[in-house]
Design a protein around this motif. Sequence first.
Motif, PDB file in Angstrom:
ATOM      1  N   ARG A  28      -3.885   9.136  13.147  1.00  0.00           N
ATOM      2  CA  ARG A  28      -2.600   8.455  12.945  1.00  0.00           C
ATOM      3  C   ARG A  28      -1.499   9.498  12.889  1.00  0.00           C
ATOM      4  N   THR A  84      -3.980   6.610  -5.883  1.00  0.00           N
ATOM      5  CA  THR A  84      -2.918   7.146  -5.037  1.00  0.00           C
ATOM      6  C   THR A  84      -2.818   8.650  -5.216  1.00  0.00           C
ATOM      7  N   SER A 118       4.418   5.915  11.253  1.00  0.00           N
ATOM      8  CA  SER A 118       4.410   4.578  10.655  1.00  0.00           C
ATOM      9  C   SER A 118       3.414   4.508   9.516  1.00  0.00           C
ATOM     10  N   PRO A 119       3.702   3.702   8.505  1.00  0.00           N
ATOM     11  CA  PRO A 119       2.722   3.511   7.428  1.00  0.00           C
ATOM     12  C   PRO A 119       1.431   2.895   7.971  1.00  0.00           C
ATOM     13  N   SER A 169       6.406  10.549   5.244  1.00  0.00           N
ATOM     14  CA  SER A 169       7.832  10.712   4.963  1.00  0.00           C
ATOM     15  C   SER A 169       8.278  12.104   5.385  1.00  0.00           C
ATOM     16  N   GLY A 201      -5.157   4.652   3.351  1.00  0.00           N
ATOM     17  CA  GLY A 201      -3.932   4.453   4.112  1.00  0.00           C
ATOM     18  C   GLY A 201      -2.884   5.451   3.658  1.00  0.00           C
ATOM     19  N   TRP A 202      -1.740   5.480   4.316  1.00  0.00           N
ATOM     20  CA  TRP A 202      -0.689   6.380   3.878  1.00  0.00           C
ATOM     21  C   TRP A 202       0.688   5.891   4.283  1.00  0.00           C
ATOM     22  N   THR A 203       1.695   6.501   3.645  1.00  0.00           N
ATOM     23  CA  THR A 203       3.084   6.264   4.012  1.00  0.00           C
ATOM     24  C   THR A 203       3.730   7.619   4.269  1.00  0.00           C
ATOM     25  N   ALA A 259       3.249  12.758   2.824  1.00  0.00           N
ATOM     26  CA  ALA A 259       2.748  11.382   2.895  1.00  0.00           C
ATOM     27  C   ALA A 259       2.217  10.976   1.534  1.00  0.00           C
ATOM     28  N   LYS A 318      -0.786  12.450  -3.155  1.00  0.00           N
ATOM     29  CA  LYS A 318       0.166  12.969  -2.177  1.00  0.00           C
ATOM     30  C   LYS A 318      -0.503  14.044  -1.338  1.00  0.00           C
ATOM     31  N   VAL A 365      -2.134   0.931   6.435  1.00  0.00           N
ATOM     32  CA  VAL A 365      -2.705   0.348   5.214  1.00  0.00           C
ATOM     33  C   VAL A 365      -4.219   0.527   5.200  1.00  0.00           C
ATOM     34  N   ASP A 374      -2.730   6.154  -0.149  1.00  0.00           N
ATOM     35  CA  ASP A 374      -3.129   4.928  -0.855  1.00  0.00           C
ATOM     36  C   ASP A 374      -4.578   4.603  -0.514  1.00  0.00           C
TER      37      ASP A 374
END
Length: 650
Positions: A606, A533, A589-590, A577, A573-575, A624, A535, A592, A627
């Motif tokens: 994305r 993981t 949106s997240p 924020s 993938g990412w999340t 973000a 950032k 995966v 992952d």
Amino acid sequence: MNHRTSRVAAAATAALLGLAVALGGSGSPAAAADPAALTGIILGVGANESQRIVTWYSSADTAQQVQLAPTASLTGGAFPASAATFAAIGGANIATSGGFNRHATLTGLQENTQYSYRVGTEGNWSPVYSFKTQDFEGDYDFLFYGDPQIGSSGDTARDAAGWRDTLDVSLAANPNAELLVSGGDQVETANTESQWDAFLSSDKLRQYPWAATIGNHDVGGKAYEQHLFTPNTDRSAPLYANGNPASNTSGGDYWYIYKDVLFIDLNSNSYATTQGGGGDAAHIAYVTDVINQHGAEAKWKVLVYHHAIYSPADHAKDGDNKTRRVDFPTAFSNLGVDLVLQGHDHSYSRSYEIKNGAKANPAEQPGAADVYPGPGGVLYVTANSASGSKYYDITTPDNSGTSGAGNGADPLNPNNYWYNSVQNQEHVRSYVKVEVRSGQLVVQNLRSGTCAAPNAAVELGKVSWCNNTPAAQPVGSVVDKVTIHPYHGDGQQLQVNVPTAAPGEFGWTIDGYNGLVSLGTAQEHDGEYFAATGKLNPIVVTDTRRTQAPWTVSASVSDFKDAGKTFSGSYLGWTPSILAPGAGAKAGSPVVSSYDDQGQGLSVSRQLGYAEQGHPKGTAQLGAGLDLKIPGSAEKGDYRATLTITALSS
Ligand SMILES: [Fe+2]
């Protein structure tokens, strides 16, 4: 590799070995038929981390080899039947050297293995020496040694004592260092073999690979080439100072890649075509070719040559160095060189980040602990004497300017030359340690001696003072330390498309310094997959337009690559924020990893963040969490990918 010899035969020859060497062929029955004395054995760097080159002298012109086996496979000092042999090649030495030279390239080494080796032939082997390989991927340290120049003080024995002590001290402190890199001037007088014997007298040079560099004191004979065979060496005429490789001189440029660092080593004795060779232009052509062909196989580019172009002492104002100082820097900046290692001025200096022959960032402070080269920034380091055979005192800037060939004063520190962040002379031995880390290089100058012996130039009164205070500045203490954080502008290449010009502005930048986004070391999960993981470097979006038009910031990632190895970017993938709200920003949106949903992950564009029509003016900071999840079958490596960020608005 060839496999040969039975265990019994190997044991018998090992037993004879000490005798043959100790007597030098003076009558031992076993050695009588082949009395070759084997001397000057040195372990050299190979073309990559899975190779080494062993070079030595032989008194007889016989077929010889290197025998090699994992140390764990030796029994009572005897090589196993499975030991590999590598045939040696070589030729006759020049008359003043006498005898013959031999070298063999050891290939196919395995990582994390202790090896034993010896040179010669059945019935006449050298003593057994040992070296170890380490992990072939990831972080490592190498050490850089300035001008041993054995014989320079006039006392070869004292110079050799200091040299051996620096090797001992530096390798006791750094037993896992993987390379010993030369700053040139191994000896004082090119073809004086007693000086070469003294230079080679430490067994450390048979345990750690030496990466040779040719100095002005090595160039005037063939002994340098006879003693120090190097990989990938271009021995063409333009890379010899006099343009004549067949003459009684040494020369040539060479390169190798050692665990993510591309090293290019130049014969800086050749700098002007009026000398007869190709001068600096030939070196620039060579460096350009090597980087174009092999730059993508490594993550760092390190140049090594003898004549410092940014140094603080007796040689700082030399005409030849001024020529190189004009010829080299812009090419090195354009080629993305990270670090240049130099010798010749027997003093320590660390330059500011230099871009195109001038200080890259006028605000860079003297002695800064961290430096951030923008595109084109190159750090130049000059090593002091590793042996104590000779020191040069720091000299004074003049009025010749603060760029190009100039030797003017640093406006921030007028005692120093404009190009130097740090200058040091204490008349004590030192060496440079370079830590190669993911995303940074850490360079340190470390004391390997004090004013006390062995310190030939001080012992013999060649210098009148020695400022070192052993209590505060003991062996192993740090003279200077700097961390280089390279620019990764091409790590987040950004294209902003604003098709309709509108009052106000819409745009985005990477917040702060665009350093490498490190996902660290992936953790294995039950042998099924690896996960890591990280950032994203935050992205600041500003929209002050009246139109309140919608905007979106998106990104996609390339495949991850490490030289020839690769895996798909879809595994990332990412999340997203919102780190700081404003400008109506909303997080995307997240997404995966394709490992989980067999989808496309971030391999396709994305949304990181967006705002809808009618959003307020302002600034937002987008982030973000990243992952990465990849199959357990992925090959080991130190992979990188490029995230391309695109902003759109109507
Ligand atoms: Fe020197």
